[in-house]
Design a protein around this motif. Structure first.
Motif: not given
Length: 98
Positions: A11-13, A15, A28, A31, A41, A45
């Motif tokens: 997940n993005y969190d 990274l 991704i 997006s 975010t 990214l």
């Protein structure tokens, strides 16, 4: 013998748990999370994968006429910055049509 390629799905969190420099590509999903150029975010990214040679941004809910979303995707993909995209493809006529 070299190590086999690694595919990481997260997940993005999360990274912050990865070293972006070891990846040759990134995909991704959803997006639209990078829609706003001032979003946290998007900044994370963009900065993390600036040098990544292969990028794909996929979304099920694109906004094809949303110039902000077009600009942030162009910037994430390394095509041009959000401001460069606006200057190149859009003009403000100053009239009633905006």
């Amino acid at each position: 013998m070299s190590d086999p390629p690694v595919i990481a799905i997260t997940n993005y969190d999360r990274l912050h748990r990865f070293d972006p420099d070891v990846f040759g590509g990134i995909v991704i999903d959803e997006s639209s999370i990078i829609k706003h150029h001032d979003a946290k975010t998007f900044g994370l990214l963009r900065n993390a994968f600036r040098e990544t040679p292969f990028k794909l941004a996929a979304t099920a809910t694109p906004a094809p006429n949303d110039w902000t979303e077009l600009g942030t995707h162009a910037e994430f993909l390394g095509i041009c910055t959000h401001q460069e995209m606006l200057a190149e493809f859009f003009t403000h006529d100053g009239g009633d049509t905006s």
